[in-house]
Each structure stands twice: as C-alpha cells, then as structure tokens.
Design a protein around this motif. Structure first.
Motif, PDB file in Angstrom:
ATOM      1  N   GLY A  86       0.679  -1.375  -0.021  1.00  0.00           N
ATOM      2  CA  GLY A  86      -0.121   0.139  -0.146  1.00  0.00           C
ATOM      3  C   GLY A  86       0.893   1.266  -0.179  1.00  0.00           C
ATOM      4  O   GLY A  86       0.331   2.335   0.179  1.00  0.00           O
ATOM      5  N   GLU A  87       2.073   1.177  -0.394  1.00  0.00           N
ATOM      6  CA  GLU A  87       3.005   2.295  -0.326  1.00  0.00           C
ATOM      7  C   GLU A  87       2.985   3.087  -1.513  1.00  0.00           C
ATOM      8  O   GLU A  87       3.523   4.107  -1.692  1.00  0.00           O
ATOM      9  N   ALA A  88       2.449   2.470  -2.825  1.00  0.00           N
ATOM     10  CA  ALA A  88       2.274   2.978  -4.090  1.00  0.00           C
ATOM     11  C   ALA A  88       1.127   2.338  -4.726  1.00  0.00           C
ATOM     12  O   ALA A  88       0.697   1.385  -4.565  1.00  0.00           O
ATOM     13  N   ASN A  89       0.851   3.162  -5.755  1.00  0.00           N
ATOM     14  CA  ASN A  89      -0.209   2.669  -6.570  1.00  0.00           C
ATOM     15  C   ASN A  89       0.259   2.049  -8.024  1.00  0.00           C
ATOM     16  O   ASN A  89       1.524   2.246  -8.069  1.00  0.00           O
ATOM     17  N   GLU A  90      -0.513   1.638  -8.810  1.00  0.00           N
ATOM     18  CA  GLU A  90      -0.090   1.016 -10.114  1.00  0.00           C
ATOM     19  C   GLU A  90       0.694   2.100 -11.097  1.00  0.00           C
ATOM     20  O   GLU A  90       1.287   1.686 -11.969  1.00  0.00           O
ATOM     21  N   ARG A  91       0.267   3.257 -10.945  1.00  0.00           N
ATOM     22  CA  ARG A  91       0.803   4.366 -11.758  1.00  0.00           C
ATOM     23  C   ARG A  91       1.995   5.221 -11.282  1.00  0.00           C
ATOM     24  O   ARG A  91       2.554   5.893 -11.942  1.00  0.00           O
ATOM     25  N   ASP A  92       2.363   4.752 -10.019  1.00  0.00           N
ATOM     26  CA  ASP A  92       3.424   5.559  -9.386  1.00  0.00           C
ATOM     27  C   ASP A  92       4.585   4.760  -9.881  1.00  0.00           C
ATOM     28  O   ASP A  92       5.452   3.988  -9.293  1.00  0.00           O
ATOM     29  N   THR A  93       5.180   5.038 -11.207  1.00  0.00           N
ATOM     30  CA  THR A  93       6.127   4.144 -11.973  1.00  0.00           C
ATOM     31  C   THR A  93       7.504   4.638 -11.466  1.00  0.00           C
ATOM     32  O   THR A  93       8.499   3.828 -10.898  1.00  0.00           O
ATOM     33  N   ARG A  94       7.760   5.726 -10.892  1.00  0.00           N
ATOM     34  CA  ARG A  94       8.888   6.239 -10.098  1.00  0.00           C
ATOM     35  C   ARG A  94       9.234   5.616  -8.764  1.00  0.00           C
ATOM     36  O   ARG A  94      10.354   5.055  -8.654  1.00  0.00           O
ATOM     37  N   ARG A  95       8.408   5.388  -7.892  1.00  0.00           N
ATOM     38  CA  ARG A  95       8.593   4.708  -6.523  1.00  0.00           C
ATOM     39  C   ARG A  95       8.813   3.118  -7.159  1.00  0.00           C
ATOM     40  O   ARG A  95       9.603   2.541  -6.312  1.00  0.00           O
ATOM     41  N   LEU A  96       8.116   2.584  -7.954  1.00  0.00           N
ATOM     42  CA  LEU A  96       8.292   1.203  -8.392  1.00  0.00           C
ATOM     43  C   LEU A  96       9.540   0.971  -8.865  1.00  0.00           C
ATOM     44  O   LEU A  96      10.345  -0.063  -8.651  1.00  0.00           O
ATOM     45  N   TRP A  97      10.009   1.929  -9.794  1.00  0.00           N
ATOM     46  CA  TRP A  97      11.492   1.758 -10.364  1.00  0.00           C
ATOM     47  C   TRP A  97      12.355   1.873  -9.230  1.00  0.00           C
ATOM     48  O   TRP A  97      13.614   1.076  -9.304  1.00  0.00           O
ATOM     49  N   LYS A  98      12.261   2.641  -8.333  1.00  0.00           N
ATOM     50  CA  LYS A  98      13.489   2.670  -7.170  1.00  0.00           C
ATOM     51  C   LYS A  98      13.625   1.409  -6.360  1.00  0.00           C
ATOM     52  O   LYS A  98      14.484   1.229  -5.860  1.00  0.00           O
ATOM     53  N   ASN A  99      12.084   0.982  -6.366  1.00  0.00           N
ATOM     54  CA  ASN A  99      12.182  -0.295  -5.283  1.00  0.00           C
ATOM     55  C   ASN A  99      13.142  -1.606  -6.170  1.00  0.00           C
ATOM     56  O   ASN A  99      13.649  -2.188  -5.342  1.00  0.00           O
ATOM     57  N   ILE A 100      12.856  -1.687  -7.466  1.00  0.00           N
ATOM     58  CA  ILE A 100      13.350  -2.919  -8.212  1.00  0.00           C
ATOM     59  C   ILE A 100      14.658  -2.454  -8.827  1.00  0.00           C
ATOM     60  O   ILE A 100      15.304  -3.373  -9.418  1.00  0.00           O
ATOM     61  N   GLU A 101      15.374  -1.131  -8.928  1.00  0.00           N
ATOM     62  CA  GLU A 101      16.458  -1.015  -9.674  1.00  0.00           C
ATOM     63  C   GLU A 101      17.654  -1.685  -9.142  1.00  0.00           C
ATOM     64  O   GLU A 101      18.135  -2.330 -10.128  1.00  0.00           O
ATOM     65  N   SER A 102      17.796  -1.808  -7.952  1.00  0.00           N
ATOM     66  CA  SER A 102      19.112  -2.605  -7.527  1.00  0.00           C
ATOM     67  C   SER A 102      18.758  -4.055  -7.734  1.00  0.00           C
ATOM     68  O   SER A 102      19.921  -4.778  -7.964  1.00  0.00           O
ATOM     69  N   HIS A 103      17.664  -4.664  -7.559  1.00  0.00           N
ATOM     70  CA  HIS A 103      17.410  -6.110  -7.854  1.00  0.00           C
ATOM     71  C   HIS A 103      17.679  -6.365  -9.180  1.00  0.00           C
ATOM     72  O   HIS A 103      18.287  -7.546  -9.547  1.00  0.00           O
ATOM     73  N   LEU A 104      17.201  -5.500 -10.152  1.00  0.00           N
ATOM     74  CA  LEU A 104      17.501  -5.754 -11.469  1.00  0.00           C
ATOM     75  C   LEU A 104      19.007  -5.817 -11.919  1.00  0.00           C
ATOM     76  O   LEU A 104      19.420  -6.627 -12.746  1.00  0.00           O
ATOM     77  N   LYS A 105      19.770  -4.910 -11.249  1.00  0.00           N
ATOM     78  CA  LYS A 105      21.244  -4.959 -11.614  1.00  0.00           C
ATOM     79  C   LYS A 105      21.888  -6.055 -11.040  1.00  0.00           C
ATOM     80  O   LYS A 105      22.816  -6.537 -11.572  1.00  0.00           O
ATOM     81  N   LYS A 106      21.347  -6.556  -9.766  1.00  0.00           N
ATOM     82  CA  LYS A 106      21.858  -7.950  -9.344  1.00  0.00           C
ATOM     83  C   LYS A 106      21.651  -9.082 -10.364  1.00  0.00           C
ATOM     84  O   LYS A 106      22.507  -9.645 -10.545  1.00  0.00           O
ATOM     85  N   ALA A 107      20.432  -8.992 -11.037  1.00  0.00           N
ATOM     86  CA  ALA A 107      19.964 -10.030 -11.778  1.00  0.00           C
ATOM     87  C   ALA A 107      20.915 -10.076 -13.204  1.00  0.00           C
ATOM     88  O   ALA A 107      21.005 -11.220 -13.902  1.00  0.00           O
ATOM     89  N   MET A 108      21.397  -9.101 -13.579  1.00  0.00           N
ATOM     90  CA  MET A 108      22.304  -8.761 -14.808  1.00  0.00           C
ATOM     91  C   MET A 108      23.666  -9.700 -14.653  1.00  0.00           C
ATOM     92  O   MET A 108      23.936  -9.986 -15.352  1.00  0.00           O
ATOM     93  N   GLN A 109      23.979 -10.012 -13.309  1.00  0.00           N
ATOM     94  CA  GLN A 109      25.153 -10.862 -13.007  1.00  0.00           C
ATOM     95  C   GLN A 109      24.751 -12.267 -13.457  1.00  0.00           C
ATOM     96  O   GLN A 109      25.794 -13.119 -13.711  1.00  0.00           O
ATOM     97  N   THR A 110      23.750 -12.599 -13.650  1.00  0.00           N
ATOM     98  CA  THR A 110      23.329 -14.177 -13.329  1.00  0.00           C
ATOM     99  C   THR A 110      22.611 -14.622 -14.999  1.00  0.00           C
ATOM    100  O   THR A 110      21.655 -15.433 -15.001  1.00  0.00           O
ATOM    101  N   VAL A 111      22.691 -13.452 -15.877  1.00  0.00           N
ATOM    102  CA  VAL A 111      21.774 -13.780 -16.802  1.00  0.00           C
ATOM    103  C   VAL A 111      22.419 -14.894 -17.756  1.00  0.00           C
ATOM    104  O   VAL A 111      23.569 -15.152 -17.859  1.00  0.00           O
ATOM    105  N   TYR A 112      21.657 -15.903 -18.171  1.00  0.00           N
ATOM    106  CA  TYR A 112      21.992 -17.393 -18.841  1.00  0.00           C
ATOM    107  C   TYR A 112      22.544 -18.150 -18.085  1.00  0.00           C
ATOM    108  O   TYR A 112      22.556 -19.297 -18.273  1.00  0.00           O
ATOM    109  N   LEU A 113      23.047 -17.961 -16.945  1.00  0.00           N
ATOM    110  CA  LEU A 113      23.819 -18.657 -16.171  1.00  0.00           C
ATOM    111  C   LEU A 113      23.169 -19.803 -15.396  1.00  0.00           C
ATOM    112  O   LEU A 113      23.441 -20.860 -15.286  1.00  0.00           O
ATOM    113  N   ARG A 114      21.832 -19.417 -14.693  1.00  0.00           N
ATOM    114  CA  ARG A 114      21.159 -20.375 -14.017  1.00  0.00           C
ATOM    115  C   ARG A 114      21.844 -20.958 -12.906  1.00  0.00           C
ATOM    116  O   ARG A 114      22.077 -22.370 -12.508  1.00  0.00           O
ATOM    117  N   GLU A 115      22.783 -20.261 -12.177  1.00  0.00           N
ATOM    118  CA  GLU A 115      23.844 -20.760 -11.225  1.00  0.00           C
ATOM    119  C   GLU A 115      22.958 -20.870  -9.816  1.00  0.00           C
ATOM    120  O   GLU A 115      23.425 -21.818  -8.952  1.00  0.00           O
TER     121      GLU A 115
END
Length: 415
Positions: A255-284
């Motif tokens: 309940g901290e943001a609604n579906e249209r609050d793209t800026r807050r949603l992006w800040k929440n997931i930005e760091s996790h997507l950067k972590k996921a870039m380390q394991t693209v294709y690897l399935r480690e």
C-alpha cells in the motif's frame, strides 16, 4: 477480420492462429501461401533460418497443430545419427493414426530402406491425398551425418513420389549447408530477431490476471530498458520477467504506492535488476534461492552456489599441460634450451630471430608440436618431480581429442 487469409480454413481458426503467433504475421502468411490446400503438392523442401529464440520452432509447431496438418517433428540433436533420425520419423508417422498413438519400433538402416518404408506408411495411414510435413529442428546437425542424408531429404518428394514436404529449422544460413556436389535448392525463409517493440508486445501478452495489462506493460518496459542491451533471448527475458515481478509489486502490495506510481516502483526494483544482470543465462541458482536473496536484500555472491565459475579450477596437471601446450605452440623449438634449462651455456645472439624479428608469434598463430616436446616442457615447469604415469597421458589424450589445447592457445594462456 484476421490478417491471415486462406479459403480452406474457417475465420475462427485463423483468428486463433493470429493470437498465438504475435509479431510473426508476415512469416506465417508466407507459410500459408506455400502450403496451399491439403491435397495440393507443396515445395519439396523449405529451409527456415534465424537466430536462436526467434520463434522458428514455436511458429511451426503452432501452425501445424492449429491447422491440424499431418506432420512429424524431430529434433536432430536428440536423434544424432542417421539411423535414429530415420527410425524416429517412421515411428512418429505411425502415431498419426488415431488407432496407434505411440507407434511401434521400425528398424531402418539406410536411406533406401527409409524411402521404401515411408511409402508403405503413407498408404497405411491413408495420407496419399494430403501433404505430410517432416520438420527437422536443429537441422545443422545433418551436416555431421552421412553425405546422402541431406540431399536425400531435399529430394524426398521426388524419390517417394508422395506429397511430402521437408522443413529444415536452423540457426545458420543455407550457404553453409550446400554440398559441394550440388543439390536440389530448398525454398528459404528468414525469421528476423525480435525488435524491442516485438518483445514488449509478446512479454506483455502474458500478464498475470490479478494485475492490469497497463501495469504489467510498464514493468516489461522497465525490464527491457535494463536487459535489452545484454540479452535479447525471448525465453530468458520471460524467465527474468517472472522472477522479478514479485519484487516489483511489493510497494503496491504494502500500500505504499499505486500501479501508476512508476517512479517509486522503479526505485524499489532498480538494485535487484542490476543484481539479476550478473546471472543472465547462467542459472547458477534456483528461482527460490533468488527470491530468498531479494527478501533478505543480500548480495548474490553471499549465496552458496552463485558465481561458481569464479571458483572452479582445472585439475592440477591439466593446468600445467595447457600452459606447456601454449609455450610449445608459440615458441620455436630452438628456444626450449634457453628458456627451460638453468645451465644452457652461451647462445649466439647474432642471427637469433632475425627472420621474424618484426613479427609477433601470436600474429603467426599456434604451431604444431610433438608430444615428447610437450612433456619435456611440462616436466620443466612443474616444481615437483612428475612421473610419466597413465594419468598424465590420459589427460593429454582428453585435451587433444576435442582440440581443447589449440583453443586454449588462442586465448593467450589466461590461466
């Protein structure tokens, strides 16, 4: 009105087919035109090529199954010999009838036997009046089989005098297939890579029912903005989208943001997507382990099993064998005494390397060397005394057979 037009199929079937193959309307329209009606003779062979994850296999399976066309679908990686390939085609051909869903084993040793048995099965299955399609996925493996297999499939319609079309699915161009002796040229069709707009449309199509389509489309737009430069594989992107969507939804769930609050949603997931870039294709790590990282806000490297490639080492003597192979292939034999003996005596420097003094050995490429020289260099670079045991010779055999040592030499000895 559907984009596809065909007099033999109802409009509802074509609309369903159009919804199943987004962003491949042009290719499917071409295939429908080539196939024609069921009783019409089609092209003897069709060669479809394109990069991996461009929809070749999926489009062909969906097209043939939706239109209920009699077909056989074989993966040439699984059937890695001509005998296995021919027997699998005949077995699947038997299972086209409603009476025999699985098909019985049909021994087939040669292509001549295959032509004879294929003609018999067509009559048995009562398929004389409609086109039978044989789809060979990963068709580049045919180049490793007997020389008569590829030309035989290209002329299968002519040799059997039956209404059959062979479809080759490959990631490489036809020019790399064409035999030196010549062959019947197939009809070629190219499947281009998906553009970022195509990927956006396809991935947005699979949005969860509990969220709106616009909300999921915004998430896919963010995901592609991060991963599109490093990964354009549709399967991998779908995996990443499903894996990280829960984290993207957390502010909405709390309940901290609604579906249209793209800026807050992006800040929440930005760091996790950067972590996921380390394991693209690897399935480690598994999906559950990755979700645990996101919940704990930990670093991926802290989890056991991740980035395991950074800690895997070759066996002790294998490393030195590769180093010895590198030294033997890039250094002339006359330099061994100078490099590997402590008391090599005096060496004249007058005409030494005069011929190639301005040319690097790396530009000339690796040179062949005898096994005795390789072992002599190995004995000199290993600190302790090495006995010429069966273990050493077996490792030499394993390195040379797949040409691993030569590929290693081209990597400039990075061990």
């Amino acid at each position: 009105m559907p984009n596809f037009e065909h007099p033999q199929y109802p409009e509802a079937t074509l609309l369903h087919l159009e919804s199943m193959v987004p962003c491949r309307e042009s290719q499917v329209s071409s295939l429908l035109s080539i196939f024609g009606e069921r009783e019409h003779f089609s092209f003897p062979s069709i060669f479809i090529y394109g990069h991996t994850s461009s929809g070749k296999t999926y489009v062909m399976q969906t097209l043939l199954e939706t239109l209920e066309l009699p077909h056989v679908f074989v993966n040439c990686v699984e059937c890695f010999t001509s005998r296995l390939l021919l027997e699998e085609i005949l077995t699947q051909l038997q299972s086209l009838s409603s009476e025999n869903k699985h098909g019985s084993y049909v021994p087939c040793d040669t292509f001549n036997d295959f032509v004879r048995l294929f003609k018999q099965e067509i009559i048995t299955q009562d398929l004389q009046n409609q086109t039978v399609y044989i789809v060979l996925d990963k068709a580049e493996q045919l180049r490793e089989m007997e020389a008569n297999v590829l030309p035989g499939f290209l002329r299968l319609q002519e040799m059997t005098d039956r209404n059959v079309t062979v479809i080759f699915l490959s990631e490489i161009v036809w020019e790399l297939f064409r035999p030196n002796t010549g062959c019947l040229e197939p009809f070629t069709l190219y499947f281009p890579d998906y553009s970022i707009g195509n990927l956006q449309k396809i991935l947005s199509h699979y949005h969860p029912p509990e969220y709106s389509a616009d909300f999921y489309a915004a998430y896919i737009n963010i995901l592609l903005g991060v991963f599109y430069t490093v990964c354009r594989d549709l399967k991998e992107l779908r995996h990443l989208a499903a894996l990280n969507f829960t984290k993207y939804c957390e502010p909405v769930v709390r309940g901290e943001a609604n579906e249209r609050d793209t800026r807050r949603l992006w800040k929440n997931i930005e760091s996790h997507l950067k972590k996921a870039m380390q394991t693209v294709y690897l399935r480690e790590i598994s999906s559950s382990q990755w979700e645990r990282i996101q919940q704990d806000d930990g670093e991926p490297g802290h989890l056991k099993g991740l980035s395991a490639h950074a800690h895997v080492e070759l066996p002790y003597y294998s490393k030195f064998l590769l180093i010895a192979a590198y030294l033997a292939s890039y250094n002339p034999a006359r330099t061994d005494k100078r490099f590997f003996l402590k008391h090599h005596g005096k060496i004249k420097k007058t005409n030494f390397l005069k011929k190639h003094e301005k040319t690097s050995n790396h530009l000339l490429g690796p040179k062949p060397f005898p096994l005795d020289r390789l072992l002599a260099i190995l004995y000199s670079i290993v600190d302790n005394k090495v006995a010429p045991t069966a273990n050493i010779f077996s490792q030499c055999h394993l390195k040379v057979r797949p040409a691993f040592a030569w590929r290693f030499c081209s990597w400039h000895c990075k061990i």
